[in-house]
Design a protein around this motif. Structure first.
Motif, PDB file in Angstrom:
ATOM      1  N   GLY A  25      27.269  37.454  58.346  1.00 15.85           N
ATOM      2  CA  GLY A  25      28.328  36.520  58.729  1.00 15.85           C
ATOM      3  C   GLY A  25      29.051  35.958  57.521  1.00 15.85           C
ATOM      4  N   ALA A  26      28.294  35.578  56.508  1.00 22.36           N
ATOM      5  CA  ALA A  26      28.893  35.042  55.283  1.00 22.36           C
ATOM      6  C   ALA A  26      29.666  36.122  54.536  1.00 22.36           C
ATOM      7  CB  ALA A  26      27.806  34.466  54.377  1.00 22.36           C
ATOM      8  N   ASN A  28      31.230  38.714  55.847  1.00 27.21           N
ATOM      9  CA  ASN A  28      32.505  38.966  56.522  1.00 27.21           C
ATOM     10  C   ASN A  28      33.466  37.786  56.410  1.00 27.21           C
ATOM     11  OD1 ASN A  28      32.233  41.650  57.320  1.00 27.21           O
ATOM     12  ND2 ASN A  28      31.012  41.088  59.109  1.00 27.21           N
ATOM     13  N   ALA A  29      32.940  36.575  56.392  1.00 29.43           N
ATOM     14  CA  ALA A  29      33.807  35.411  56.183  1.00 29.43           C
ATOM     15  C   ALA A  29      34.422  35.453  54.787  1.00 29.43           C
ATOM     16  CB  ALA A  29      33.011  34.125  56.380  1.00 29.43           C
ATOM     17  N   ALA A  30      33.615  35.837  53.809  1.00 34.07           N
ATOM     18  CA  ALA A  30      34.129  35.964  52.444  1.00 34.07           C
ATOM     19  C   ALA A  30      35.127  37.120  52.348  1.00 34.07           C
ATOM     20  CB  ALA A  30      32.968  36.177  51.476  1.00 34.07           C
ATOM     21  N   PHE A  31      34.819  38.233  53.011  1.00 35.32           N
ATOM     22  CA  PHE A  31      35.736  39.369  53.016  1.00 35.32           C
ATOM     23  C   PHE A  31      37.097  38.963  53.579  1.00 35.32           C
ATOM     24  CE2 PHE A  31      32.621  43.231  53.103  1.00 35.32           C
ATOM     25  CZ  PHE A  31      32.158  42.871  51.858  1.00 35.32           C
ATOM     26  N   ALA A  32      37.077  38.174  54.653  1.00 32.72           N
ATOM     27  CA  ALA A  32      38.333  37.744  55.268  1.00 32.72           C
ATOM     28  C   ALA A  32      39.176  36.947  54.274  1.00 32.72           C
ATOM     29  CB  ALA A  32      38.050  36.919  56.523  1.00 32.72           C
ATOM     30  N   GLU A  33      38.528  36.092  53.490  1.00 33.14           N
ATOM     31  CA  GLU A  33      39.249  35.306  52.490  1.00 33.14           C
ATOM     32  C   GLU A  33      39.848  36.196  51.397  1.00 33.14           C
ATOM     33  OE1 GLU A  33      37.623  31.867  50.698  1.00 33.14           O
ATOM     34  OE2 GLU A  33      36.611  31.170  52.522  1.00 33.14           O
ATOM     35  N   MET A  34      39.161  37.324  51.141  1.00 33.20           N
ATOM     36  CA  MET A  34      39.588  38.190  50.048  1.00 33.20           C
ATOM     37  C   MET A  34      40.476  39.342  50.523  1.00 33.20           C
ATOM     38  SD  MET A  34      36.093  38.316  47.767  1.00 33.20           S
ATOM     39  CE  MET A  34      35.056  38.826  49.134  1.00 33.20           C
ATOM     40  N   GLY A  35      40.754  39.377  51.839  1.00 35.82           N
ATOM     41  CA  GLY A  35      41.621  40.424  52.365  1.00 35.82           C
ATOM     42  C   GLY A  35      40.941  41.752  52.568  1.00 35.82           C
ATOM     43  N   LEU A  36      39.619  41.753  52.646  1.00 38.38           N
ATOM     44  CA  LEU A  36      38.869  42.981  52.896  1.00 38.38           C
ATOM     45  C   LEU A  36      38.530  43.095  54.373  1.00 38.38           C
ATOM     46  CD1 LEU A  36      36.360  42.852  49.888  1.00 38.38           C
ATOM     47  CD2 LEU A  36      38.419  44.259  50.073  1.00 38.38           C
ATOM     48  N   GLU A  37      38.350  44.325  54.844  1.00 42.89           N
ATOM     49  CA  GLU A  37      37.996  44.559  56.235  1.00 42.89           C
ATOM     50  C   GLU A  37      36.549  44.129  56.494  1.00 42.89           C
ATOM     51  OE1 GLU A  37      39.927  45.745  58.796  1.00 42.89           O
ATOM     52  OE2 GLU A  37      41.562  45.478  57.365  1.00 42.89           O
ATOM     53  N   ARG A  78      29.291  29.976  49.532  1.00 40.91           N
ATOM     54  CA  ARG A  78      29.807  28.859  50.322  1.00 40.91           C
ATOM     55  C   ARG A  78      29.610  29.117  51.811  1.00 40.91           C
ATOM     56  NH1 ARG A  78      35.110  28.923  51.466  1.00 40.91           N
ATOM     57  NH2 ARG A  78      35.562  29.947  49.464  1.00 40.91           N
ATOM     58  N   HIS A  79      29.934  30.301  52.257  1.00 42.16           N
ATOM     59  CA  HIS A  79      29.773  30.625  53.676  1.00 42.16           C
ATOM     60  C   HIS A  79      28.297  30.796  54.054  1.00 42.16           C
ATOM     61  CE1 HIS A  79      33.992  30.988  54.737  1.00 42.16           C
ATOM     62  NE2 HIS A  79      34.201  31.682  53.642  1.00 42.16           N
ATOM     63  N   TYR A  80      27.486  31.321  53.127  1.00 45.32           N
ATOM     64  CA  TYR A  80      26.071  31.503  53.421  1.00 45.32           C
ATOM     65  C   TYR A  80      25.364  30.162  53.614  1.00 45.32           C
ATOM     66  CZ  TYR A  80      21.134  32.526  52.861  1.00 45.32           C
ATOM     67  OH  TYR A  80      19.775  32.580  53.048  1.00 45.32           O
ATOM     68  N   THR A  85      21.236  27.133  57.360  1.00 45.38           N
ATOM     69  CA  THR A  85      20.475  26.029  57.943  1.00 45.38           C
ATOM     70  C   THR A  85      19.942  26.337  59.346  1.00 45.38           C
ATOM     71  OG1 THR A  85      22.555  25.050  58.709  1.00 45.38           O
ATOM     72  CG2 THR A  85      21.671  24.268  56.603  1.00 45.38           C
ATOM     73  N   VAL A  86      20.530  27.323  60.015  1.00 42.05           N
ATOM     74  CA  VAL A  86      20.041  27.660  61.358  1.00 42.05           C
ATOM     75  C   VAL A  86      19.078  28.846  61.334  1.00 42.05           C
ATOM     76  CG1 VAL A  86      22.108  26.744  62.465  1.00 42.05           C
ATOM     77  CG2 VAL A  86      22.013  29.168  61.868  1.00 42.05           C
TER      78      VAL A  86
END
Length: 223
Positions: A25-26, A28-37, A78-80, A85-86
């Motif tokens: 999840g982290a 892919n969230a980071a990838f989205a910020e960087m413009g990666l698929e 940051r995303h991780y 925590t869950v």
């Protein structure tokens, strides 16, 4: 060392901590910020490797620059942190740690998660007492575990009758096996984390699907 002379060195992320969903999840969230698929879990396990910049090279077709790596690393962590925590411990591991200790065995924890962040997290899960030593990464991220394993085993040897020859590393990554070999220890790799079974089996060490199997295998490797 009691009735058991085998010492276990446990990995944290993807081994004791069941955090692979937080990791993907982290990522892919980071990838989205960087413009990666985005990447699927299966694809992640197929491509993931250490040092981590090489993983990004496999995705991007080139190594990231130092500036790009700094951004990627910050984004991921940051995303991780928001997702960790869950996360719970891997099924059955709390009992495995307690039983090994109760039976007179020694065990420690070595992670590539930053040391200052790792120690309170392990303490928060209520399992710190089972380890004779807990070490996280010191210095910048993105490297390999071998040099950290060298320091970890040296500290253990200085504190008692623990030797690399009677140590088994339990982890979820090829890098765990490489680090074990670097210090002359054995390794057992677990399929529930960051790598596919195929990539783990290519290393030539035992590969198992549960941590219970990992502990049984470790006991047999050293005797």
């Amino acid at each position: 060392m009691g009735k058991q002379s085998t010492h276990l060195v446990w990995d944290w992320n993807g081994t004791i901590l069941d955090d692979i969903q937080a990791v993907i999840g982290a990522t892919n969230a980071a990838f989205a910020e960087m413009g990666l698929e985005p990447i699927t879990l299966d694809r992640y396990r197929e491509l993931y490797c250490v040092p981590v910049p090489v993983f990004y090279e496999r995705l991007m077709g080139r190594l990231p620059t130092d500036a790009e790596w700094a951004v990627m690393d910050e984004c991921f962590h940051r995303h991780y942190i928001a997702r960790r925590t869950v996360c719970g411990l891997t099924a059955g591991v709390r009992e495995l740690l307690a039983r090994w200790r109760l039976d007179g065995g020694s065990q420690s924890l070595l992670s590539m998660y930053g040391h200052e962040e790792l120690v309170p997290v392990v303490r928060g899960y209520g399992i710190e007492e089972h380890f004779v030593r807990v070490d996280g990464r010191t210095g910048p991220s993105g490297g390999t575990k071998a040099e950290h394993m060298e320091r970890h085993l040296a500290a253990l040897a200085a504190g008692g009758a623990i030797s690399a020859e009677r140590t088994v590393v339990i982890g979820d990554a090829v890098d765990d096996a490489v680090a074990a070999a670097h210090v002359g220890a054995r390794a057992v790799l677990y399929t529930g984390g960051s790598h596919s079974r195929k990539s783990l089996e290519a290393v030539g060490v035992p590969v198992v699907d549960t941590l219970g199997e990992a502990v049984d295998m470790a006991r047999g490797l050293v005797g």
